[in-house]
Design an enzyme around this catalytic site. Structure first.
Site, mmCIF file in Angstrom:
data_model
loop_
_atom_site.group_PDB
_atom_site.id
_atom_site.type_symbol
_atom_site.label_atom_id
_atom_site.label_comp_id
_atom_site.label_asym_id
_atom_site.label_seq_id
_atom_site.Cartn_x
_atom_site.Cartn_y
_atom_site.Cartn_z
ATOM 1 N N HIS A 127 0.818 -1.217 0.000
ATOM 2 C CA HIS A 127 0.000 0.000 0.000
ATOM 3 C C HIS A 127 0.851 1.265 0.000
ATOM 4 O O HIS A 127 0.473 2.263 -0.585
ATOM 5 C CB HIS A 127 -0.960 0.009 1.198
ATOM 6 C CG HIS A 127 -0.273 -0.162 2.518
ATOM 7 N ND1 HIS A 127 0.225 -1.384 2.936
ATOM 8 C CD2 HIS A 127 0.018 0.725 3.494
ATOM 9 C CE1 HIS A 127 0.786 -1.234 4.135
ATOM 10 N NE2 HIS A 127 0.679 0.033 4.490
ATOM 11 N N HIS A 131 28.067 -3.948 -10.765
ATOM 12 C CA HIS A 131 28.894 -4.768 -9.893
ATOM 13 C C HIS A 131 28.212 -6.052 -9.450
ATOM 14 O O HIS A 131 28.883 -7.074 -9.251
ATOM 15 C CB HIS A 131 29.290 -3.983 -8.641
ATOM 16 C CG HIS A 131 30.260 -2.885 -8.920
ATOM 17 N ND1 HIS A 131 31.150 -2.425 -7.970
ATOM 18 C CD2 HIS A 131 30.491 -2.139 -10.027
ATOM 19 C CE1 HIS A 131 31.885 -1.445 -8.493
ATOM 20 N NE2 HIS A 131 31.492 -1.259 -9.735
ATOM 21 N N ARG A 150 36.069 -8.998 -13.034
ATOM 22 C CA ARG A 150 36.233 -9.286 -11.605
ATOM 23 C C ARG A 150 34.889 -9.353 -10.892
ATOM 24 O O ARG A 150 34.730 -10.087 -9.908
ATOM 25 C CB ARG A 150 37.133 -8.238 -10.943
ATOM 26 C CG ARG A 150 36.514 -6.859 -10.807
ATOM 27 C CD ARG A 150 37.522 -5.869 -10.231
ATOM 28 N NE ARG A 150 36.925 -4.591 -9.896
ATOM 29 C CZ ARG A 150 36.670 -3.626 -10.772
ATOM 30 N NH1 ARG A 150 36.977 -3.803 -12.059
ATOM 31 N NH2 ARG A 150 36.143 -2.472 -10.384
#
Length: 199
Positions: A59, A148, A182
């Site tokens: 809500h 990331h 990475r």
């Protein structure tokens, strides 16, 4: 404190793009002048393919959900609205779970869940295997969660951000690619932890 106007938000985002992301394709003269729509990075490998977004709210997030649905359409996305459909009090876990299930099952490409603060829904969604939910409250957190963490579900706090900012967060989150390299190694480790606790 009133929400910033769309023009002001566009100017702020242009400055962030130019300084940090290197994504602005406008000249310094253009960015210094009248505000223009932000050019976001194109990340969809098949931009002609319409992607389905699961969207839900409690809500506290109902009004913002209704505002963001036309934004999704304008950006070229289809959506599945899991509710709620009124301002009557409901429990956010029910709707966050529905959004997360659609993402986890592959029935939705990504999900968006809105409650008062965005925190509780983020916690719920992250209990569902395969979901990486992130709460975003500004441009940088939206960008970072995609680049990331490869988030596939966005949670927003309707009580913490205004409409103009919510629209910018949604656009940036939908258009930002995962950085890979990475970051992929780290996301793989998140998945490995999840697998330790799922059967």
């Amino acid at each position: 404190m009133s929400d910033p106007a769309d023009d002001e938000v566009h100017q702020i985002v242009q400055r962030v793009l130019k300084r940090y992301a290197g994504l602005s394709n406008q000249s310094p003269a253009a960015s210094a002048g009248a505000s223009t729509p932000v050019t976001l990075p194109q990340t969809d490998p098949n931009p002609t393919l319409r992607k389905v977004i699961a969207i839900g709210a409690d809500h506290g997030g109902f009004e913002l959900k209704e505002i963001l649905k036309p934004e999704l359409t304008a950006l070229g996305y289809d959506y599945i609205d899991v509710g709620t459909n009124t301002k009557d009090a409901v429990d956010y876990p029910d709707f966050a779970h529905e959004v997360a299930k659609l993402v986890s099952s592959g029935k939705a490409w990504r999900g968006v869940m809105i409650d008062g603060a965005g925190i509780g829904s983020c916690i719920v969604a992250n209990k569902v295997p395969g979901v990486r939910a992130g709460m975003a409250y500004d441009y940088s957190s939206a960008l970072n969660s995609r680049e990331h963490n490869d988030t596939n579900l966005l949670t927003l706090g309707a009580g913490l951000i205004g409409v103009a900012l919510a629209k910018q967060i949604l656009k940036v989150w939908l258009s930002t690619p995962f950085g890979g390299e990475r970051h992929q190694r780290r996301v793989n480790k998140i998945t490995a932890v999840e697998k330790l606790y799922t059967k």
